[in-house]
Design an enzyme around this catalytic site. Structure first.
Site, PDB file in Angstrom:
ATOM      1  N   ARG A 276      37.169  20.411 -50.372  1.00  0.00           N
ATOM      2  CA  ARG A 276      36.905  19.660 -49.308  1.00  0.00           C
ATOM      3  C   ARG A 276      37.024  20.604 -47.780  1.00  0.00           C
ATOM      4  NH1 ARG A 276      39.315  14.736 -45.500  1.00  0.00           N
ATOM      5  NH2 ARG A 276      37.697  14.272 -44.290  1.00  0.00           N
TER       6      ARG A 276
ATOM      7  N   GLY B   8      28.038  17.583 -48.624  1.00  0.00           N
ATOM      8  CA  GLY B   8      27.069  16.946 -47.454  1.00  0.00           C
ATOM      9  C   GLY B   8      27.070  16.518 -46.643  1.00  0.00           C
TER      10      GLY B   8
ATOM     11  N   ILE C  46      34.849  18.333 -42.523  1.00  0.00           N
ATOM     12  CA  ILE C  46      33.827  17.943 -41.155  1.00  0.00           C
ATOM     13  C   ILE C  46      33.887  15.780 -40.316  1.00  0.00           C
ATOM     14  CG2 ILE C  46      31.444  17.595 -40.587  1.00  0.00           C
ATOM     15  CD1 ILE C  46      32.765  20.680 -41.136  1.00  0.00           C
TER      16      ILE C  46
ATOM     17  N   GLY D 143      17.996  27.033 -36.648  1.00  0.00           N
ATOM     18  CA  GLY D 143      16.201  27.123 -36.959  1.00  0.00           C
ATOM     19  C   GLY D 143      15.377  26.828 -38.101  1.00  0.00           C
TER      20      GLY D 143
ATOM     21  N   CYS E  56      31.824  21.057 -48.694  1.00  0.00           N
ATOM     22  CA  CYS E  56      31.970  20.894 -49.822  1.00  0.00           C
ATOM     23  C   CYS E  56      31.453  21.491 -50.637  1.00  0.00           C
ATOM     24  CB  CYS E  56      32.565  19.599 -49.832  1.00  0.00           C
ATOM     25  SG  CYS E  56      33.497  18.744 -48.726  1.00  0.00           S
TER      26      CYS E  56
END
Length: 630
Positions: free
Chosen positions: A50, A76, A53, A364, A2
């Protein structure tokens, strides 16, 4: 993932105009296309954008505690929120949602300032506590998520996920910080200890800031640091087993989502390792994506295809043109501050491709910093061994004199650049490594600057902060110091900024499993021979993954996203390079000697000198300054 923003009146609890908070969140609407919210009370206003997730229905923000005393805005993911929820329920707390946001609220009430040490994840958040009239701001350990803040003349503190959230407030004074220009030209990004807008700060990674009504603005408090000063013991087999356990833990904890999830796959060691461990943990084919280039020398897509076939992933690849520089203006807008890592262009394209099918993608990033995977780590490690043979008072004059008279060979591979090596050996370890990661040295910048700029800097050098950081690092060796500095500066300032801005620009959440702090703490304790051996960086990781990945993936030369900016400025962007010497914003700010910029451009275009990297820095600086101050 967000975007957050807010206003806190630290002197007196004056009313906050909700339209101003909304204006700040609207400036970062791309970070949260799924919803928005604004909440205000006397002295405080919190805003949120927002990207849904987890708990798609119940996680709306700003979020209030059940008694209304606490209000949260959060950007987060807390990866261990389910474990923490069980712990908090056992302590008597009840939950109305399935979100990690509510865990933060109850965690603050239960643990207070120490709540951040319980959260495993990537985050920035603000909690207003109406009982104590405090605003608590916190940032994750590695700085995966950004947070800017500034005091403004009316006695309030502004904060937001991006600089543009703050500049959307009409009371923020827009003045350039010239020391940040020098930092940028030194490193190619503005490190977290500085900001291009004077008076704006970035909350450092692993820190929190507690604001109290009626008290002056204090300094951030560090709650976590990476310690390279201790060494773990064990056989290679034992250390490999522990490393693999921690990598698995980092990957599986980041596979929790209520939306489609996938991974970036470049075909390098790091992304291939993440995909291998994701495939091991998933019953469904992993969705992977990669970007290829239409120039064979720059294209790694065949290696990505090899890994995709090996793990039967649902793989998508897209070729982009090597002259894909049409994104320059868009990137300048999304980064706000000047940012010269040209790999941001293909990173944006791979985020764009991923977003077509998934909302969360694992990357990665982080293994090179954690396990000494960069070639510069190998070179520095060897140079430190040589430095140890002679004291500085002998080495400095000896190698300095040899380096001064040795011919310059910028065209040669680094190991063959004897002049560079000799001059580096004449310096201390921190000075040598800082010079190795710098894009332009102090003398080059001094010649480029205008007389006014040189006077205003008054001897300021972008290198000094990093040299001091290395000298003070909790470390046993020069390699430790270099990795520590990379973790503190390069990682949050370049790598994580690049991924955050490009992924958020397209509404994608990027997660970095190899930056799990428990894995990093273990990696920092490894003996040097487990990090670098036989000229190979990430030695233990490569040995650990031999049973999972093909040999040619593990041991081929490192490449990464390569962008041919040198050719661009001798071709399609030659006019843009020439135009720098007559830049309106540069002239207005009197930053540079226009004749020196013109010479740098013409020398590069004619092929006399390779100034491509410098010209790219100047182009991105000009566009950033025009957007912020033009």
């Amino acid at each position: 993932m967000c975007g957050i923003a807010g206003i806190f009146h630290i002197e007196t609890a004056k009313p906050v105009d909700p339209e101003r908070v909304k204006r700040m969140t609207n400036a970062i609407a791309h970070r949260g296309p799924d919803g928005s919210g604004v909440w205000t009370a006397p002295g405080v206003g919190l805003g949120h954008r927002r990207l849904s997730i987890i708990d798609l229905e119940g996680g709306a923000q700003p979020m209030h505690s059940d008694d209304g005393a606490l209000t949260l805005t959060f950007n987060g993911e807390i990866y261990n929120f389910r474990e923490l929820r069980k712990e908090l329920e056992a302590a008597g707390y009840s939950f109305a949602t399935q979100s990690d946001s509510e865990v933060i609220l109850h965690g603050w009430r239960h643990w207070g300032l120490d709540c951040v040490s319980h959260f495993h994840g990537m985050f920035v958040f603000a909690i207003f506590d109406a009982r104590t009239k405090q605003l608590f701001l916190a940032r994750d350990r590695l700085g995966v998520k950004p947070l800017f803040y500034a005091a403004i003349p009316d006695g309030s503190i502004l904060f937001g996920s991006e600089l543009k959230a703050l500049t959307a407030h009409p009371a923020l004074r827009r003045e350039i910080d010239l020391s940040a220009v020098d930092d940028y030209l030194t490193f190619g990004y503005v490190p977290d200890h500085n900001c291009i807008v004077r008076g704006v700060s970035k909350l450092p990674a692993g820190h929190y800031l507690l604001l109290q009504l009626g008290q002056p603005l204090g300094k951030p408090v560090q709650y976590w640091d990476l310690d390279f000063s201790k060494r773990t013991r064990g056989s290679q087999g034992e250390l490999s087993e522990e490393l693999l356990r921690l990598m698995r833990q980092g990957v599986t904890s980041r596979m929790v989502a209520d939306v489609p999830l996938g991974a970036f796959l470049s075909g390098g060691v790091d992304s291939s390792s993440v995909v291998a461990l994701m495939a091991e943990a998933s019953r469904q084919p992993i969705k992977t994506c990669s970007i290829g280039f239409d120039v064979g020398a720059l294209d790694e897509s065949e290696y990505a295809e090899t890994i995709a076939r090996r793990f039967a992933t649902d793989h998508r690849s897209r070729k982009v043109a090597a002259d894909d520089f049409g994104l320059i203006d868009k990137l300048a807008h999304h980064f706000d501050e000047p940012f010269a890592d040209a790999s941001a262009l293909p990173t944006y394209r791979v985020c764009e491709l991923a977003r077509e099918q998934v909302t969360v993608a694992l990357s990665g990033d982080g293994a090179d910093e954690a396990l000494a995977g960069y070639r510069r780590h190998v070179f520095h490690h060897k140079e430190e061994q040589l430095r140890g043979l002679l004291p500085q008072n002998v080495r400095g004059p000896l190698f300095g004199a040899l380096g001064k008279f040795y011919p310059k060979a910028d065209w040669a591979p680094r190991p063959l650049r004897a002049k560079t090596t000799l001059l580096s050996l004449a310096r201390t370890g921190p000075e040598g490594y800082t010079d190795a990661v710098s894009l332009t040295n102090a003398d080059q910048r001094h010649r480029l600057y205008s007389q006014r700029m040189r006077g205003a800097l008054d001897g300021y050098r972008g290198e000094t902060y990093m040299e001091n950081l290395m000298a003070r690092a909790p470390a046993q060796s020069g390699l430790d110091q270099a990795q520590y500095a990379d973790m503190k500066m390069w990682l949050p300032g370049d790598i994580l900024t690049k991924v955050d801005r490009t992924s958020m620009a397209v509404g994608l959440e990027a997660r970095e499993p190899l930056l799990d702090h428990r894995l990093l703490e273990f990696a920092a304790s490894l003996p040097e021979r487990m990090r670098i051996r036989g000229g190979q960086g990430k030695w233990l990781m490569k040995k650990t993954m031999e049973g999972h990945l093909p040999h040619d993936i593990l041991y081929r030369p490192k490449m990464g996203f390569v962008t041919p900016i040198d050719q661009w400025f001798r071709g399609a962007l030659a006019d843009e390079a020439r135009a720098l010497s007559s830049s309106r914003i540069f002239a207005q700010m009197d930053l540079f000697d226009s004749k020196m910029i013109a010479k740098a451009a013409e020398d590069h275009i004619a092929g006399r000198v390779n100034n491509g990297r410098l010209l790219w820095q100047l182009v991105m600086l000009e566009k950033s300054l025009a957007g912020l101050f033009g």
